[in-house]
Design a protein around this motif. Structure first.
Motif, short mmCIF file in Angstrom:
data_model
loop_
_atom_site.label_atom_id
_atom_site.label_comp_id
_atom_site.label_asym_id
_atom_site.label_seq_id
_atom_site.Cartn_x
_atom_site.Cartn_y
_atom_site.Cartn_z
N MET A 24 0.84 -1.20 0.00
CA MET A 24 0.00 0.00 0.00
C MET A 24 0.88 1.25 0.00
N ASN A 25 0.71 2.14 -1.01
CA ASN A 25 1.58 3.32 -1.02
C ASN A 25 1.12 4.36 0.00
N GLN A 26 2.04 5.28 0.35
CA GLN A 26 1.79 6.21 1.47
C GLN A 26 0.70 7.22 1.16
N GLU A 27 0.56 7.58 -0.12
CA GLU A 27 -0.50 8.52 -0.52
C GLU A 27 -1.86 7.93 -0.11
N LYS A 28 -2.07 6.68 -0.55
CA LYS A 28 -3.33 5.99 -0.28
C LYS A 28 -3.55 5.87 1.23
N GLU A 29 -2.48 5.50 1.95
CA GLU A 29 -2.60 5.31 3.39
C GLU A 29 -3.04 6.61 4.07
N LYS A 30 -2.46 7.75 3.64
CA LYS A 30 -2.82 9.03 4.25
C LYS A 30 -4.31 9.33 4.05
N ASP A 31 -4.80 9.04 2.84
CA ASP A 31 -6.23 9.25 2.58
C ASP A 31 -7.09 8.45 3.57
N LEU A 32 -6.74 7.22 3.73
CA LEU A 32 -7.53 6.35 4.61
C LEU A 32 -7.59 6.87 6.04
N MET A 33 -6.50 7.47 6.48
CA MET A 33 -6.44 7.95 7.87
C MET A 33 -7.39 9.11 8.12
N ARG A 34 -7.80 9.82 7.08
CA ARG A 34 -8.58 11.03 7.28
C ARG A 34 -10.05 10.77 7.58
N GLU A 37 -22.62 0.42 2.99
CA GLU A 37 -21.84 1.21 2.03
C GLU A 37 -20.47 1.61 2.59
N ALA A 38 -20.38 1.72 3.91
CA ALA A 38 -19.13 2.19 4.53
C ALA A 38 -18.05 1.12 4.58
N ILE A 39 -18.41 -0.13 4.28
CA ILE A 39 -17.39 -1.20 4.29
C ILE A 39 -16.43 -0.96 3.13
N ALA A 40 -15.13 -0.80 3.43
CA ALA A 40 -14.17 -0.32 2.43
C ALA A 40 -13.56 -1.47 1.63
N THR A 41 -14.41 -2.21 0.94
CA THR A 41 -13.93 -3.34 0.13
C THR A 41 -12.84 -2.88 -0.83
N GLU A 42 -12.99 -1.67 -1.34
CA GLU A 42 -12.07 -1.18 -2.39
C GLU A 42 -10.65 -0.95 -1.86
N VAL A 43 -10.48 -0.90 -0.56
CA VAL A 43 -9.13 -0.66 -0.03
C VAL A 43 -8.27 -1.92 -0.02
N LEU A 44 -8.91 -3.07 -0.15
CA LEU A 44 -8.18 -4.34 -0.12
C LEU A 44 -7.21 -4.45 -1.30
N GLU A 45 -5.99 -4.92 -1.02
CA GLU A 45 -4.99 -5.12 -2.06
C GLU A 45 -4.41 -6.52 -1.97
N ALA A 46 -4.13 -7.11 -3.12
CA ALA A 46 -3.49 -8.42 -3.14
C ALA A 46 -2.03 -8.26 -3.56
N ILE A 47 -1.18 -9.18 -3.11
CA ILE A 47 0.21 -9.21 -3.54
C ILE A 47 0.50 -10.63 -4.02
N PRO A 48 1.51 -10.79 -4.89
CA PRO A 48 1.76 -12.13 -5.44
C PRO A 48 2.32 -13.07 -4.36
N PHE A 49 1.90 -14.34 -4.43
CA PHE A 49 2.42 -15.38 -3.54
C PHE A 49 3.60 -16.04 -4.26
N LEU A 71 -1.24 -7.01 4.21
CA LEU A 71 -1.67 -6.96 5.60
C LEU A 71 -2.22 -5.58 6.02
N LYS A 72 -1.57 -4.49 5.60
CA LYS A 72 -2.04 -3.18 6.00
C LYS A 72 -3.39 -2.85 5.36
N SER A 73 -3.59 -3.30 4.14
CA SER A 73 -4.89 -3.06 3.48
C SER A 73 -5.99 -3.87 4.18
N LEU A 74 -5.63 -5.07 4.65
CA LEU A 74 -6.60 -5.89 5.39
C LEU A 74 -7.04 -5.17 6.67
N LYS A 75 -6.08 -4.54 7.31
CA LYS A 75 -6.37 -3.82 8.55
C LYS A 75 -7.32 -2.65 8.30
N TYR A 76 -7.05 -1.86 7.25
CA TYR A 76 -7.93 -0.72 6.97
C TYR A 76 -9.33 -1.22 6.58
#
Ligand SMILES: [Ca+2]
Ligand SMILES: [Ca+2]
Ligand SMILES: [Ca+2]
Ligand SMILES: [Ca+2]
Ligand SMILES: [Ca+2]
Ligand SMILES: [Ca+2]
Ligand SMILES: [Ca+2]
Ligand SMILES: [Ca+2]
Ligand SMILES: [Ca+2]
Ligand SMILES: [Ca+2]
Ligand SMILES: [Ca+2]
Ligand SMILES: [Ca+2]
Ligand SMILES: [Ca+2]
Ligand SMILES: [Ca+2]
Ligand SMILES: [Ca+2]
Ligand SMILES: [Ca+2]
Lengths: 133, 133, 133, 133, 133, 133, 133, 133, 133, 133
Positions: free
Chosen positions: G1-11, I18-30, I74-79
């Motif tokens: 997750m890049n820092q730009e995106k992370e900052k948005d989420l925090m707001r 609507e407030a559930i932030a599904t769009e924030v989820l990110e995947a990374i390659p295994f 992991l950080k996207s999962l948390k948000y």
């Protein structure tokens, strides 16, 4: 703490996968080959580094296997696991790497590597990789 | 402590496998042969010696079996297990030796010996050996 | 097991107090003399021998002290404690002997030795000896 | 593993006390000065290196204090504690160093640093250093 | 189960206080008289009989004392405590009786007897009796 | 304590199997016959006597079964289990005897009796006997 | 997750101290004024928001006091504590604020607020504020 | 569930303080008056009713005291505590009521009643009332 | 607290699905696709809001899966999990929603979401939803 | 306490099965019908009355099921379980009654009711009833 300062702190010298001391691993003969035996090692002091944040990860590693003709020498296992200390590697990948190195060394009937990492961002991670011959 | 001095200390008189008192084991008749019964003994005071470092190992031994016509006499089991006290034997081999001695004595339907050794170099070791007739 | 046989088994070669390796203990300088500091070592693997039955005792030893100018070197402490392994000594006397040897070595402000022995005849024994300068 | 090989493995680049990042510590104002308040931080992920063996030590650090006008900023505390990661320092000295750095930063009414280190050679070590103004 | 039948069952042969084997207790010399030492025995297998219902009571007895010149011999203590097995005695009185017998035997600086009895009618009972010379 | 004296103490009046009060057991009708139901009773206060040493044994008994048309009445079960108190019977045989008495009483679909005895000579014993109709 | 995106989420919309619902707190009469009584409430579900990161904090709050003439009504206490849910407030300040609001409400003899917050960055924080009249 | 329906359900027949069976309490003589003895009863099955919601409360009651010349008879204590079952009484008042009834009965040197109630609205409540003569 | 007042307090601004932030989820390659690997995340800080009472729910969420080619960052999962904070959603539905969002993101071999919610009205709720491809 | 008095105390007004409030149970729609989902409710505050002694029983009830199209509404479940409070019903029968009422309400794929009752006469009772459609 402002973000500029934090970014500076994160830039410590992380090791690459090259630092993993696979070559230090030693096998010893198993005196009861062919017997129905299982062995497990529990190492609560595993630590490596998160490749993205540069912050250390901590976890308990459990290695269990059914030996064919070889056991791993315990002190060599310890030096091998310690060599991950400053390596940047994802928690989800640690177990697979350890699994591959030990399968190569021991040619076991089967082998499992589990890791239980302490929480990051409030989330604890557990990973398990299995080998069946 | 310098290494010279340390080496001297390690040279205590370690016993060989000869000191394992297999002959002290006694069996007693099982009053309910043919019944569906399982017995387990838990011994948290097992100790032997590492054949390489000369340092003591400590562990909890669990012996479980399905008897056919014999039970092991408890006090003789204790003296037998105590006889490993100064014997140099690898943790991974203890369970197989105990398994073989008890199978010889009891002719059980099945028998398992598990050991959970305290950490050495931060690594705890668990070993299990199974006999199925 | 008949009593004749049991008596034979008990006759193993128990060591006298002479075998206690007081001379192996080493002190190292404490870098913060005069500071308000407490140190404790917990050793769950202590074992000695009952002088009456010849059977092993097992316990957890805890040594805590306020250092003046010296710390005990950890590896030397381990070899010292291991030297009780085959010594015939009453549980109630172990803590006083360890206390005296360490007070002699360290000249501490105060020092306490506690032992928590595993049950014998269903009775667990705890002993504590205190030194205050 | 032979001793020659073991010695080689031990020679990793241990940091000196210089690497302890005292300068990263930051204080923030305490909004309730003069109130009867106690604060404690528990850090189960402390690690440093044994200056004699080059092997890592692991422990839980607990810092507790009665603030006067300042609190330590949590993220800066974390980076400070992480900076011990590759420093060669005796377990008995870690708590005193942390105590001195935080007393310097915070000018607290009182402050205590405790550490509970995992066993080395089967012996766990606990150390506590107290400051009272 | 009807009350008639229940009453019959309760009429087993309860022993009186006479059965308490005070005379079996033996003292042994304490090698470190005058030292600052405390000893405690924990016995989780204490059982006696309720004098009103005839039903057995079970509890954990803890005896702790500061010895003057004598220790209680452990095997004699066990036989002494076992002698309460069929004695009808109230839970609240057990600790005082044991305290008096041991004070008589040992002439200690101080002595405490605690008992933690398992629930009867959903209520657990804890009793403690103290002697200070 | 000398062995002569110890032998005298051991000679208390141990009961034979005759004292086991099988006749006190009572069954009550199960209101939901044919339903898929399991019942278990956990009794942590079981005690009997070792037939060889005359010393008491203590253990936790667990009785579990799938009833057909009868349940065991709880108070009668308690008096039955209490009747083992002074009976000389080997730990390995207790579970089989209880199993047989209850199968006779209840005609269950299946029934298991487990016992977990406290350590004797440092060794804890667990025994389990199963009945399947 | 890049820092730009992370900052948005925090707001997200963090509440100010104004949202703390002090006015919802209700007192009820204590029926035993002048008696020697202590009351404690344990609330493991406390949550607020870190004012710097915008991330939630979680902790167990314990409020204990010696009442004079008033008790806090339990349901009102719950709504009061819930009102911190989206408030940005430092962990070290939560306990002082709760202490002040309850002292104002209850006029107690004494009152303590403790909080045990879950780890952030691997560090758990415990804070305690005391009021003595 | 709509609120109308819920209100109906709450209207069960709550007992008043009159139902508390103080008169059932019985004292028995203490055989060791003047000795230094403490007694505690732990009752994990206490239940009463919240006078406002009509819902049951559950808690563990602990009564501890230093007896003068009387003990409370255990079965009478149980019936007394059971009599609170359907009484509407605030958690904060239960301990004071029990304290007063027992002080009246026993005339003890001192007496404490503690209660640890299960959570209501996520909040657990602990109350303690002390009597010192 | 009267019911009028309580109803007012309950009317806070609950978020919709609507407030559930599904769009924030990110995947990374295994890095080890095709290997026999399992991953689990344990999040003890999950909180959402009961849609009927407006009161917060708290629970521990465990997400476990066998990855095919992707891991969740992991950080996207948390948000993502934090975004449920003010959403009105039944405990029984939370796990299914999380399951669907993650299956959509990861295309795993299998995935399980478990939740263990803290008691409401004295009743704890556990829910588990499974996906098998 | 004499038996006459005890019998009087036992004669309180026990409710019959009629008092079980089956009619209060309410179902709500399950939003994910056909999904692989399991739900469990854990209620540690269950209490009823022994029909023979009139004394209260206490236990932890666990209800688990695979829903088809309905969930049980949590508050209605609580009032239903509370309605057993003064009902005279055997421990072995509670679970079957709850099972039948909930199967009738929910038409689930499967449902299990377990109860773990606190000891009576030293014996704890566990009962489990299963429904499979
Ligand atoms: Ca390498
Ligand atoms: Ca096997
Ligand atoms: Ca079987
Ligand atoms: Ca010597
Ligand atoms: Ca100090
Ligand atoms: Ca520096
Ligand atoms: Ca006598
Ligand atoms: Ca002392
Ligand atoms: Ca079943
Ligand atoms: Ca406000
Ligand atoms: Ca008080
Ligand atoms: Ca009354
Ligand atoms: Ca006292
Ligand atoms: Ca697998
Ligand atoms: Ca009804
Ligand atoms: Ca499933």
């Amino acid at each position: 703490m402002n973000q500029e300062k934090e970014k500076d702190l994160m830039r410590w010298d992380m090791d690459t996968y090259e630092a993993i001391a696979t070559e230090v691993l030693e096998a010893i003969p198993f005196e009861y080959p062919g017997s129905d035996t299982e062995v497990a090692y529990v190492y609560p002091e595993f630590t490596s580094v998160c490749p993205w944040t540069g912050l250390p990860d901590f976890g308990e590693l459990t290695i269990s296997y059914i030996p064919r003709e070889k056991l791993v020498e315990l002190k060599s296992l310890k030096y091998y696991l310690n060599s991950f200390r400053n390596v940047g590697i994802l928690q989800e990948h640690v177990v697979s790497r350890v699994k591959e190195d030990l399968v190569q060394l021991l040619n076991p009937v089967s082998l499992t590597v589990k890791a239980d990492f302490r929480p990051r961002g409030g989330i604890g991670t557990q990973v398990q990789a299995d080998f069946r011959s």
